[in-house]
Design an enzyme around this catalytic site. Structure first.
Site, PDB file in Angstrom:
ATOM      1  N   GLU A  80       0.853  -1.193   0.000  1.00  0.00           N
ATOM      2  CA  GLU A  80       0.000   0.000   0.000  1.00  0.00           C
ATOM      3  C   GLU A  80       0.885   1.238   0.000  1.00  0.00           C
ATOM      4  O   GLU A  80       0.450   2.328   0.341  1.00  0.00           O
ATOM      5  CB  GLU A  80      -0.983  -0.016   1.171  1.00  0.00           C
ATOM      6  CG  GLU A  80      -0.377  -0.196   2.524  1.00  0.00           C
ATOM      7  CD  GLU A  80      -1.428  -0.254   3.615  1.00  0.00           C
ATOM      8  OE1 GLU A  80      -2.190   0.702   3.747  1.00  0.00           O
ATOM      9  OE2 GLU A  80      -1.464  -1.260   4.349  1.00  0.00           O
ATOM     10  N   CYS A 112      -3.478  -3.500   4.420  1.00  0.00           N
ATOM     11  CA  CYS A 112      -2.506  -4.480   4.930  1.00  0.00           C
ATOM     12  C   CYS A 112      -2.871  -5.913   4.573  1.00  0.00           C
ATOM     13  O   CYS A 112      -2.151  -6.845   4.919  1.00  0.00           O
ATOM     14  CB  CYS A 112      -2.382  -4.345   6.445  1.00  0.00           C
ATOM     15  SG  CYS A 112      -2.032  -2.671   6.977  1.00  0.00           S
ATOM     16  N   HIS A 234      -2.337  -9.717  12.378  1.00  0.00           N
ATOM     17  CA  HIS A 234      -1.774  -8.497  11.784  1.00  0.00           C
ATOM     18  C   HIS A 234      -1.381  -7.581  12.939  1.00  0.00           C
ATOM     19  O   HIS A 234      -2.168  -7.385  13.883  1.00  0.00           O
ATOM     20  CB  HIS A 234      -2.818  -7.820  10.878  1.00  0.00           C
ATOM     21  CG  HIS A 234      -2.400  -6.440  10.500  1.00  0.00           C
ATOM     22  ND1 HIS A 234      -1.210  -6.179   9.857  1.00  0.00           N
ATOM     23  CD2 HIS A 234      -2.987  -5.231  10.708  1.00  0.00           C
ATOM     24  CE1 HIS A 234      -1.088  -4.870   9.670  1.00  0.00           C
ATOM     25  NE2 HIS A 234      -2.149  -4.280  10.185  1.00  0.00           N
TER      26      HIS A 234
HETATM   27  N1  CAA Z   1       1.748   3.512  30.482  1.00  0.00           N
HETATM   28  C1  CAA Z   1       1.199   2.367  29.986  1.00  0.00           C
HETATM   29  N2  CAA Z   1       0.198   2.381  29.055  1.00  0.00           N
HETATM   30  C2  CAA Z   1      -0.242   3.584  28.617  1.00  0.00           C
HETATM   31  C3  CAA Z   1       0.286   4.791  29.108  1.00  0.00           C
HETATM   32  C4  CAA Z   1       1.335   4.725  30.081  1.00  0.00           C
HETATM   33  N3  CAA Z   1       1.891   5.823  30.567  1.00  0.00           N
HETATM   34  N4  CAA Z   1      -0.352   5.808  28.489  1.00  0.00           N
HETATM   35  C5  CAA Z   1      -1.264   5.249  27.656  1.00  0.00           C
HETATM   36  N5  CAA Z   1      -1.196   3.919  27.740  1.00  0.00           N
HETATM   37  C6  CAA Z   1      -1.988   2.925  27.001  1.00  0.00           C
HETATM   38  C7  CAA Z   1      -3.441   3.300  26.873  1.00  0.00           C
HETATM   39  O1  CAA Z   1      -4.188   2.945  28.013  1.00  0.00           O
HETATM   40  C8  CAA Z   1      -3.841   2.519  25.630  1.00  0.00           C
HETATM   41  O2  CAA Z   1      -4.052   1.189  25.981  1.00  0.00           O
HETATM   42  P1  CAA Z   1      -5.418   0.444  25.529  1.00  0.00           P
HETATM   43  O3  CAA Z   1      -5.391   0.468  24.008  1.00  0.00           O
HETATM   44  O4  CAA Z   1      -5.274  -0.922  26.072  1.00  0.00           O
HETATM   45  O5  CAA Z   1      -6.532   1.246  26.063  1.00  0.00           O
HETATM   46  C9  CAA Z   1      -2.562   2.552  24.783  1.00  0.00           C
HETATM   47  O6  CAA Z   1      -1.494   2.907  25.670  1.00  0.00           O
HETATM   48  C10 CAA Z   1      -2.609   3.600  23.674  1.00  0.00           C
HETATM   49  O7  CAA Z   1      -2.958   4.823  24.273  1.00  0.00           O
HETATM   50  P2  CAA Z   1      -4.035   5.777  23.560  1.00  0.00           P
HETATM   51  O8  CAA Z   1      -5.261   4.999  23.197  1.00  0.00           O
HETATM   52  O9  CAA Z   1      -4.204   6.981  24.390  1.00  0.00           O
HETATM   53  O10 CAA Z   1      -3.177   6.119  22.252  1.00  0.00           O
HETATM   54  P3  CAA Z   1      -3.459   7.159  21.120  1.00  0.00           P
HETATM   55  O11 CAA Z   1      -4.872   7.600  21.098  1.00  0.00           O
HETATM   56  O12 CAA Z   1      -2.419   8.213  21.215  1.00  0.00           O
HETATM   57  O13 CAA Z   1      -3.162   6.325  19.795  1.00  0.00           O
HETATM   58  C11 CAA Z   1      -3.560   4.570  18.234  1.00  0.00           C
HETATM   59  C12 CAA Z   1      -3.216   4.909  19.684  1.00  0.00           C
HETATM   60  C13 CAA Z   1      -5.014   4.947  17.954  1.00  0.00           C
HETATM   61  C14 CAA Z   1      -3.333   3.094  18.019  1.00  0.00           C
HETATM   62  C15 CAA Z   1      -2.633   5.402  17.296  1.00  0.00           C
HETATM   63  O14 CAA Z   1      -1.295   5.055  17.519  1.00  0.00           O
HETATM   64  C16 CAA Z   1      -2.962   5.214  15.827  1.00  0.00           C
HETATM   65  O15 CAA Z   1      -3.827   5.888  15.283  1.00  0.00           O
HETATM   66  N6  CAA Z   1      -2.221   4.298  15.145  1.00  0.00           N
HETATM   67  C17 CAA Z   1      -2.438   4.028  13.719  1.00  0.00           C
HETATM   68  C18 CAA Z   1      -3.699   3.226  13.473  1.00  0.00           C
HETATM   69  C19 CAA Z   1      -3.612   1.816  13.968  1.00  0.00           C
HETATM   70  O16 CAA Z   1      -2.540   1.263  14.156  1.00  0.00           O
HETATM   71  N7  CAA Z   1      -4.773   1.178  14.137  1.00  0.00           N
HETATM   72  C20 CAA Z   1      -4.824  -0.224  14.522  1.00  0.00           C
HETATM   73  C21 CAA Z   1      -5.950  -0.963  13.846  1.00  0.00           C
HETATM   74  S1  CAA Z   1      -5.974  -0.613  12.073  1.00  0.00           S
HETATM   75  C22 CAA Z   1      -4.871  -1.723  11.390  1.00  0.00           C
HETATM   76  O17 CAA Z   1      -4.472  -2.655  12.006  1.00  0.00           O
HETATM   77  C23 CAA Z   1      -4.384  -1.456   9.976  1.00  0.00           C
HETATM   78  C24 CAA Z   1      -3.037  -0.809  10.068  1.00  0.00           C
HETATM   79  O18 CAA Z   1      -2.025  -1.495   9.971  1.00  0.00           O
HETATM   80  C25 CAA Z   1      -2.968   0.622  10.284  1.00  0.00           C
END
Ligand code: CAA
Length: 387
Positions: A80, A112, A234
């Site tokens: 992609e 993916c 994945h």
């Molecule tokens: N210590 C330990 N854990 C902590 C922490 C700390 N100090 N602070 C936060 N965390 C944890 C949170 O509790 C959360 O855990 P849970 O998911 O179990 O609730 C985790 O860390 C992530 O924290 P946030 O949810 O606050 O993170 P975020 O909102 O900043 O972003 C994300 C997370 C949405 C995955 C972001 O990184 C993102 O958009 N990534 C790209 C999209 C993605 O990967 N999506 C996954 C599914 S789509 C897919 O699989 C296709 C692909 O390849 C993209």
């Protein structure tokens, strides 16, 4: 019909690596969010003269060296991160890998997921003529905007797989469960070099799609949960495997001790924790990680969950073949990841921004330590070189 599956598998990643501690420091984020919350420690980042083609060539070269290309009839490249809207990236591999001109070549896209589509298409081609071999290369650079939530989940890798009859590593089972729907959870419009994502929606869609694909897999006569020694998911970030497995257990309506969940998924996450997301390659990098780290898997069934945003999900399975360990490249694989050159946060930022501004004419200084490089883009034509 003879058994069909993965006969050999190898991967490549980038020249540079960014330590997520450094990213956390500059973004003023608790590093535990990345290490524990996302399950990521470092991420691969390409040199200026690396792209999906150079990674693809580097991943495929050891497979062609080992098996030759006499029986190769088809090359399916899944990505992609395409470098052209028309020409298949795999055609650039002709001079780099000395491919036979009697090879059918095409590029596949569905986020993916498309590496798994390639695997199923390959199995179909080989069932028609078991003397033919198919090379699949899944190759991607995961890029999000600087300072966005997706930034710590970037990464890059290519996985090459030779698919044959009488495979030496993994025999594919025939039932397969699929699920697809039109969802805007993650996408990259043609004018953008970075992906757009609705992070929370992408997670919930991934979980829903994997449980629905499992339900279809079971309805078609697939194995039960307890039959599997290991599960490969994945891995956009490695904590997703635990989320997905917990969700699968809820779908099936069973409870496993946390230690049992860890034993089922952890070995498949070890390389991805260091490489980051590699989109199409990620599931198969997880499989290499499983083979390199797990105790003997001979005769053991493994479950695979391939998710591509947008979305398509497929659940399938395979059985690890006797003697597979003789074909592994475990020491080389670990060395490849350890040998990446650390990049400073500021150089990473500068290079990340530069990638979005490639003009139609550009010559690249040698930056990568890898075996293949992009040398120039002149009149919008890309030229690659074996170093
Ligand atoms: N210590 C330990 N854990 C902590 C922490 C700390 N100090 N602070 C936060 N965390 C944890 C949170 O509790 C959360 O855990 P849970 O998911 O179990 O609730 C985790 O860390 C992530 O924290 P946030 O949810 O606050 O993170 P975020 O909102 O900043 O972003 C994300 C997370 C949405 C995955 C972001 O990184 C993102 O958009 N990534 C790209 C999209 C993605 O990967 N999506 C996954 C599914 S789509 C897919 O699989 C296709 C692909 O390849 C993209």
């Amino acid at each position: 019909m003879p058994p069909i599956g993965i006969h050999d598998i190898a991967f490549a990643t980038t020249h540079y690596v960014l330590d997520l501690d450094e990213l956390a420091r500059y973004r003023r984020v608790d590093p535990a969010k990345y290490h524990l919350g996302l399950g990521q420690d470092t991420m691969s980042f390409p040199a200026v003269d690396e792209d999906i083609v150079t990674m693809a060539a580097t991943a495929a070269a050891p497979i062609l060296q080992r098996h030759g290309s006499d029986k190769l009839r088809t090359l399916l490249l899944a990505t992609e991160t395409g470098v052209d809207q028309s020409k298949a990236a795999a055609l650039y591999l002709h001079p780099l890998l000395d491919l036979p001109s009697t090879t059918r070549i095409v590029e596949l896209k569905q986020a993916c997921y498309s590496g798994t589509a390639a695997l199923q298409f390959a199995a179909g081609l080989i069932s028609r003529d078991p003397t033919e071999q198919v090379l699949i290369i899944a190759t991607d650079i995961a890029r999000y905007d600087l300072d966005s939530p997706g930034e710590p989940t970037q990464g890059a890798a290519a996985v090459a797989m030779l698919v044959t009859a009488e495979p030496a590593m993994l025999q594919l089972d025939s039932p397969s469960g699929v699920y697809s729907d039109d969802v805007m959870d993650f996408w990259r419009p043609n004018h953008r070099t970075t992906a757009l994502v609705d992070g929370k929606l992408s997670i919930s869609t991934y979980l829903d799609a994997t449980s629905r694909a499992w339900t279809d897999y079971r309805a078609r006569g697939g194995r039960g949960l307890d039959d599997f020694r290991a599960f490969c998911y994945h891995l956009p970030y490695t904590a997703m495997a635990r989320k997905a497995h917990d969700n699968l257990l809820r779908t099936v309506g069973v409870e496993w001790e946390p230690e049992r969940v860890t034993a089922a998924i952890e070995d498949s996450t070890r390389y991805n924790r260091l490489v980051g997301n590699s989109y199409t390659a990620s599931l198969y990098l997880g499989f290499i990680s499983l083979l390199d780290h797990a105790p003997d898997l001979t005769g053991q069934p493994v479950a695979f969950f391939s998710y591509g945003s947008g979305c398509v999900c497929e659940c399938f399975s395979g059985t690890v073949q006797p003697g597979y360990r003789q074909h592994l490249r475990t020491a080389d694989n670990k060395e490849r990841i350890a040998a990446r050159t650390p990049i400073s946060y500021f150089r990473y930022r500068a290079m990340h921004s530069d990638r979005a501004r490639y003009p139609s004419n550009l010559t690249f200084d040698q930056d990568t330590g890898g075996p293949y490089r992009l040398t120039e883009i002149i009149d919008n034509k890309r030229t690659y070189q074996k170093v």
